[in-house]
Design a protein around this motif. Sequence first.
Motif, PDB file in Angstrom:
ATOM      1  N   UNK A 149    -106.645  64.150 -39.620  1.00 55.22           N
ATOM      2  CA  UNK A 149    -107.953  63.646 -40.032  1.00 55.22           C
ATOM      3  C   UNK A 149    -109.068  64.601 -39.619  1.00 55.22           C
ATOM      4  N   UNK A 150    -108.937  65.208 -38.431  1.00 51.25           N
ATOM      5  CA  UNK A 150    -109.941  66.169 -37.987  1.00 51.25           C
ATOM      6  C   UNK A 150    -110.010  67.379 -38.891  1.00 51.25           C
ATOM      7  N   UNK A 151    -108.882  67.874 -39.363  1.00 54.62           N
ATOM      8  CA  UNK A 151    -108.863  69.017 -40.278  1.00 54.62           C
ATOM      9  C   UNK A 151    -109.495  68.646 -41.624  1.00 54.62           C
ATOM     10  N   UNK A 152    -109.187  67.441 -42.109  1.00 50.55           N
ATOM     11  CA  UNK A 152    -109.767  67.007 -43.386  1.00 50.55           C
ATOM     12  C   UNK A 152    -111.288  66.860 -43.283  1.00 50.55           C
ATOM     13  N   UNK A 153    -111.772  66.330 -42.146  1.00 57.76           N
ATOM     14  CA  UNK A 153    -113.220  66.184 -41.951  1.00 57.76           C
ATOM     15  C   UNK A 153    -113.912  67.543 -41.926  1.00 57.76           C
ATOM     16  N   UNK A 154    -113.303  68.524 -41.280  1.00 52.72           N
ATOM     17  CA  UNK A 154    -113.884  69.866 -41.228  1.00 52.72           C
ATOM     18  C   UNK A 154    -113.952  70.487 -42.624  1.00 52.72           C
ATOM     19  N   UNK A 155    -112.914  70.261 -43.430  1.00 53.45           N
ATOM     20  CA  UNK A 155    -112.924  70.789 -44.799  1.00 53.45           C
ATOM     21  C   UNK A 155    -114.013  70.136 -45.643  1.00 53.45           C
ATOM     22  N   UNK A 156    -114.221  68.831 -45.456  1.00 57.69           N
ATOM     23  CA  UNK A 156    -115.274  68.143 -46.209  1.00 57.69           C
ATOM     24  C   UNK A 156    -116.662  68.622 -45.789  1.00 57.69           C
ATOM     25  N   UNK A 157    -116.821  68.975 -44.525  1.00 58.50           N
ATOM     26  CA  UNK A 157    -118.091  69.548 -44.069  1.00 58.50           C
ATOM     27  C   UNK A 157    -118.345  70.885 -44.757  1.00 58.50           C
ATOM     28  N   UNK A 158    -117.299  71.654 -44.953  1.00 53.00           N
ATOM     29  CA  UNK A 158    -117.452  72.922 -45.665  1.00 53.00           C
ATOM     30  C   UNK A 158    -117.848  72.678 -47.119  1.00 53.00           C
ATOM     31  N   UNK A 159    -117.257  71.650 -47.762  1.00 52.86           N
ATOM     32  CA  UNK A 159    -117.639  71.326 -49.137  1.00 52.86           C
ATOM     33  C   UNK A 159    -119.112  70.949 -49.230  1.00 52.86           C
TER      34      UNK A 159
END
Length: 361
Positions: A149-159
């Motif tokens: 979940x932490x990795x997915x949240x970081x990717x969404x922040x990049x988006x």
Amino acid sequence: MRKIIATLTISSLFLVSCGGDQKKQITDLPAIPVTINGKLDTNNSPFITASGKIEAENSANLSTRMMGYVTKLHVRVGQNVKSGQLLVSVNNTDLQAKKAQVDASITQAQAAYNNAKKDYDRFVNLFSQQSASQKELDDMTARYEMAKAGLEAAKQMRNEVMAQFSYSNITAPFSGVVTNTFIKEGDMANPGMPLVSVEGSGRLQVTAMVSESDITNIKNGMPVTINVKSINKQISGKVSEISLSAKNTGGQYLVKINLNQTDRSILSGMFVNVQFPIAKTAESTTKTSGVVLIPTSALVKQGQLNGVYTVGNGNTAILRWLKIGKTFGNQVEVLSGLTTDEAYIVSADGKLYNGAKISVK
């Protein structure tokens, strides 16, 4: 003391009585004598005419959602642009720093995820061999899901950051021509502030104002004839939209017309006369016209708006908003909203208001 109280009581009754009589008079005011200029339209012509203006079907004032200095203005007024072409660049130093932070957080989250996945896979094998307890497997599973979940949240922040970059580079939403630039290089761009105005060069339309007595006779799809005043040219079109409210248009109704053909001589902003091929069933308040000049004393001003009182059905004063042009001595040119032979009120023996009863001298 009793005499004073009695006097006050009688005075109050007298004022109340006067107030009632005044209210009664207001609701039944006599017609205001007025002087008009022009002719009242009492004939039945084979068409209804209205004044209007040519506009682009596609037009947009482009702005940004971020604050920053304009680093480059890539276009000028009158330049043709294509869809997606870069128009304005806004300083994005803050976004670059935020993107670097997000990339670092993604690297960190990816490492944590890889480590948690290895441990999770190991404990799944140990549990299958009965070398790890259910509690240990559950703890490792929770750690793995949290890392995922932490990795997915970081990717969404990049988006999110990448989406903001699109507002630092303003591009054309459609092919057209630049009609105005509201900033220059070095200016501060604020969220919502217009930067560049673009109009589509492909299709044009006419926006016309039609009187209340004629609007019921106009239908969608109706073919019309359009006279372009400035170039003395006649073109055809078709009604595409009809507004059913005149609340914000000074008692007139907005009608949009798509042009069947255009050429380079027809430009956005030109004033036109539109002829609707129907027989009038009521008094029309619009006619074809050339240059319209009215005395400045007849104008009604409210803030930035200019209008004139016309004669409506049932001998009532109707306030109509105008677009005015140059002033010639004590006369002013009317660009839109009134035509040459149309009757309007020059003076009145009383205070006029919208809907007031009038009698023509």
